[in-house]
Design a protein around this motif. Structure first.
Motif, short mmCIF file in Angstrom:
data_model
loop_
_atom_site.label_atom_id
_atom_site.label_comp_id
_atom_site.label_asym_id
_atom_site.label_seq_id
_atom_site.Cartn_x
_atom_site.Cartn_y
_atom_site.Cartn_z
N THR A 29 -17.95 8.98 69.26
CA THR A 29 -18.46 7.72 69.80
C THR A 29 -17.29 6.84 70.19
OG1 THR A 29 -18.55 6.75 67.58
CG2 THR A 29 -20.56 7.79 68.40
N ILE A 30 -17.52 5.94 71.15
CA ILE A 30 -16.45 5.06 71.62
C ILE A 30 -16.04 4.08 70.53
CG2 ILE A 30 -15.88 3.25 73.29
CD1 ILE A 30 -17.67 4.65 75.28
N CYS A 31 -17.02 3.53 69.86
CA CYS A 31 -16.74 2.55 68.81
C CYS A 31 -17.32 3.05 67.49
CB CYS A 31 -17.36 1.19 69.15
SG CYS A 31 -16.72 0.46 70.67
N ALA A 32 -16.61 2.76 66.41
CA ALA A 32 -17.11 3.13 65.10
C ALA A 32 -18.39 2.35 64.81
CB ALA A 32 -16.06 2.84 64.04
N PRO A 33 -19.37 2.96 64.10
CA PRO A 33 -20.63 2.27 63.84
C PRO A 33 -20.46 1.03 62.96
CG PRO A 33 -20.48 4.32 62.59
CD PRO A 33 -19.35 4.33 63.55
N THR A 34 -19.44 1.03 62.11
CA THR A 34 -19.20 -0.11 61.22
C THR A 34 -17.84 -0.71 61.52
OG1 THR A 34 -20.50 0.95 59.48
CG2 THR A 34 -19.07 -0.89 58.84
N PRO A 35 -17.77 -1.96 61.98
CA PRO A 35 -16.47 -2.58 62.23
C PRO A 35 -15.66 -2.66 60.94
CG PRO A 35 -18.26 -3.89 63.16
CD PRO A 35 -18.88 -2.87 62.28
#
Length: 212
Positions: A137-143
């Motif tokens: 995924t481009i961004c992790a699900p949890t910042p």
């Protein structure tokens, strides 16, 4: 935009063996000649770097340089600011030691190592290139953020309480108690634990409650 002018860092720890400060005087002189209004800064991490102080409008100092009150005051010059950076004691430096010393800012980097998020300008240390492994995924699900950021946030809260304390004449006794507890030397003062800093903050909060 009515923003303050930028401060240009022109020396990154010149006391390091791979730096040596060679040609720094000439470079700074050339910058001053081409842009007399430019504000120049240097990151200094060795006592020997004191000889370079006249080159800068802002001196950023860390533990390697020395952060005792006397050293920070000696680093001040006509129009020169002193900042602290990368001390390893983010909360203490951003709050209590800024208040106790002549420094006006605390700067911290080296957050996530050895790589960083190339789309987040506040993260990481290498600004030009980052090599990251492919991710599904481009961004992790949890910042996620580095815990140093949380420590600094606590230091900013300390700083606000200390600023409030300075504005109240009735706080002279508490100011004196905190200053005495901190002392003049960086090494012993920076050993304060989070619990001890919380107790110092509660001294100010207690005073505030009596003034309601």
């Amino acid at each position: 935009s009515q923003l303050p002018p930028p401060i240009w860092s022109v020396a990154d720890e010149p006391g390091n063996p791979d730096q040596g400060g060679r040609g720094l005087d000439a470079w700074v002189s050339a910058i001053r000649s081409a842009a007399p209004s430019a504000r120049l800064a240097g990151h200094l991490n060795s006592p020997a770097d004191a000889r370079l102080l006249p080159l800068f409008d802002v001196a950023l100092l860390n533990e390697g340089y020395g952060l005792d009150i006397s050293q920070l005051r000696e680093a001040l010059g006509k129009g020169r600011e002193v900042w602290l950076y990368n001390t390893g004691k983010a909360r203490f430096s951003a709050g209590f030691w800024l208040w106790r010393s002549t420094a006006t800012r605390y700067l911290q980097w080296h957050a996530r190592m050895p790589t960083a998020d190339p789309f987040d300008p506040t993260d990481g240390r290498e600004g030009d290139v980052q090599a990251l492994p492919p991710m599904p995924t481009i961004c992790a699900p949890t910042p996620d953020i580095d815990e140093i950021v949380i420590e600094m946030a606590e230091g900013l809260v300390d700083q606000r309480w200390l600023a409030w304390l300075d504005d109240h004449p009735s706080g002279s006794s508490v100011r004196r108690d905190i200053a005495n507890r901190l002392g003049q030397r960086w090494q012993p003062a920076s050993r304060l634990t989070a619990a001890e800093m919380n107790r110092l903050r509660r001294l100010i909060e207690g005073l505030a409650r009596t003034l309601k």
